[in-house]
Scaffold this motif. Structure first.
Motif, PDB file in Angstrom:
ATOM      1  N   LEU A  21      92.436  89.127  42.090  1.00  0.00           N
ATOM      2  CA  LEU A  21      93.141  89.510  40.869  1.00  0.00           C
ATOM      3  C   LEU A  21      92.901  88.496  39.753  1.00  0.00           C
ATOM      4  O   LEU A  21      92.616  88.870  38.617  1.00  0.00           O
ATOM      5  N   LEU A  22      92.990  87.228  40.090  1.00  0.00           N
ATOM      6  CA  LEU A  22      92.812  86.191  39.088  1.00  0.00           C
ATOM      7  C   LEU A  22      91.384  86.155  38.561  1.00  0.00           C
ATOM      8  O   LEU A  22      91.153  85.881  37.378  1.00  0.00           O
ATOM      9  N   ASP A  23      90.433  86.460  39.408  1.00  0.00           N
ATOM     10  CA  ASP A  23      89.030  86.466  39.002  1.00  0.00           C
ATOM     11  C   ASP A  23      88.740  87.486  37.902  1.00  0.00           C
ATOM     12  O   ASP A  23      87.752  87.355  37.182  1.00  0.00           O
ATOM     13  N   LEU A  28      88.946  91.009  31.802  1.00  0.00           N
ATOM     14  CA  LEU A  28      89.870  91.995  31.228  1.00  0.00           C
ATOM     15  C   LEU A  28      90.602  91.493  29.990  1.00  0.00           C
ATOM     16  O   LEU A  28      91.163  92.297  29.231  1.00  0.00           O
ATOM     17  N   GLY A  29      90.631  90.197  29.792  1.00  0.00           N
ATOM     18  CA  GLY A  29      91.283  89.637  28.608  1.00  0.00           C
ATOM     19  C   GLY A  29      92.741  90.048  28.490  1.00  0.00           C
ATOM     20  O   GLY A  29      93.510  89.917  29.438  1.00  0.00           O
ATOM     21  N   SER A  30      93.098  90.584  27.343  1.00  0.00           N
ATOM     22  CA  SER A  30      94.500  90.926  27.082  1.00  0.00           C
ATOM     23  C   SER A  30      94.998  92.098  27.933  1.00  0.00           C
ATOM     24  O   SER A  30      96.205  92.301  28.045  1.00  0.00           O
ATOM     25  N   ARG A  31      94.112  92.841  28.541  1.00  0.00           N
ATOM     26  CA  ARG A  31      94.526  93.964  29.406  1.00  0.00           C
ATOM     27  C   ARG A  31      94.839  93.516  30.823  1.00  0.00           C
ATOM     28  O   ARG A  31      95.327  94.294  31.634  1.00  0.00           O
ATOM     29  N   LEU A  33      97.097  91.525  32.285  1.00  0.00           N
ATOM     30  CA  LEU A  33      98.472  91.537  32.788  1.00  0.00           C
ATOM     31  C   LEU A  33      98.901  92.937  33.214  1.00  0.00           C
ATOM     32  O   LEU A  33      99.482  93.116  34.293  1.00  0.00           O
ATOM     33  N   ALA A  34      98.613  93.929  32.411  1.00  0.00           N
ATOM     34  CA  ALA A  34      98.960  95.309  32.767  1.00  0.00           C
ATOM     35  C   ALA A  34      98.167  95.752  33.993  1.00  0.00           C
ATOM     36  O   ALA A  34      98.698  96.438  34.872  1.00  0.00           O
ATOM     37  N   TRP A  35      96.909  95.357  34.062  1.00  0.00           N
ATOM     38  CA  TRP A  35      96.073  95.712  35.209  1.00  0.00           C
ATOM     39  C   TRP A  35      96.620  95.085  36.494  1.00  0.00           C
ATOM     40  O   TRP A  35      96.710  95.749  37.521  1.00  0.00           O
ATOM     41  N   VAL A  36      96.991  93.807  36.425  1.00  0.00           N
ATOM     42  CA  VAL A  36      97.549  93.125  37.599  1.00  0.00           C
ATOM     43  C   VAL A  36      98.833  93.806  38.046  1.00  0.00           C
ATOM     44  O   VAL A  36      99.054  94.004  39.237  1.00  0.00           O
ATOM     45  N   ALA A  37      99.680  94.166  37.110  1.00  0.00           N
ATOM     46  CA  ALA A  37     100.933  94.842  37.464  1.00  0.00           C
ATOM     47  C   ALA A  37     100.649  96.133  38.214  1.00  0.00           C
ATOM     48  O   ALA A  37     101.303  96.438  39.214  1.00  0.00           O
ATOM     49  N   THR A  38      99.656  96.876  37.762  1.00  0.00           N
ATOM     50  CA  THR A  38      99.282  98.126  38.435  1.00  0.00           C
ATOM     51  C   THR A  38      98.741  97.847  39.827  1.00  0.00           C
ATOM     52  O   THR A  38      99.100  98.537  40.794  1.00  0.00           O
ATOM     53  N   GLU A  39      97.901  96.833  39.948  1.00  0.00           N
ATOM     54  CA  GLU A  39      97.339  96.476  41.251  1.00  0.00           C
ATOM     55  C   GLU A  39      98.441  96.048  42.224  1.00  0.00           C
ATOM     56  O   GLU A  39      98.440  96.452  43.392  1.00  0.00           O
ATOM     57  N   LEU A  40      99.370  95.243  41.761  1.00  0.00           N
ATOM     58  CA  LEU A  40     100.467  94.792  42.624  1.00  0.00           C
ATOM     59  C   LEU A  40     101.356  95.960  43.040  1.00  0.00           C
ATOM     60  O   LEU A  40     101.825  96.020  44.174  1.00  0.00           O
ATOM     61  N   TYR A  41     101.574  96.889  42.130  1.00  0.00           N
ATOM     62  CA  TYR A  41     102.409  98.048  42.418  1.00  0.00           C
ATOM     63  C   TYR A  41     101.832  98.880  43.565  1.00  0.00           C
ATOM     64  O   TYR A  41     102.565  99.491  44.329  1.00  0.00           O
ATOM     65  N   GLN A  42     100.521  98.884  43.686  1.00  0.00           N
ATOM     66  CA  GLN A  42      99.860  99.692  44.705  1.00  0.00           C
ATOM     67  C   GLN A  42      99.839  99.036  46.078  1.00  0.00           C
ATOM     68  O   GLN A  42      99.501  99.687  47.071  1.00  0.00           O
TER      69      GLN A  42
END
Length: 65
Positions: A21-23, A28-31, A33-42
């Motif tokens: 995720l951190l990699d 992804l830049g400014s996107r 945080l939202a992407w990580v939230a989606t990944e964690l949700y899954q």
């Protein structure tokens, strides 16, 4: 399975997932945080998600100057 057993059995996998995720942060830049939230949700179960979240926080702090 006890909490300690669950943690021991999944610690390496949680670290690897957090690193994955951190990699993606630079790409992804400014996107990110939202992407990580989606990944964690899954992720599941919730205990594993919490482990990944903690590992991600630790890795992120270690990268800070």
């Amino acid at each position: 399975m006890s909490r300690a057993d669950f943690h021991q059995n999944n610690a390496e996998r949680a670290r690897a997932e957090a690193q994955r995720l951190l990699d993606q942060q630079a790409a992804l830049g400014s996107r990110w945080l939202a992407w990580v939230a989606t990944e964690l949700y899954q992720l599941s179960p919730p205990e594993y998600t919490a482990m990944v979240r903690r590992e991600l926080e630790q890795l992120n702090r270690a990268q800070q100057p």
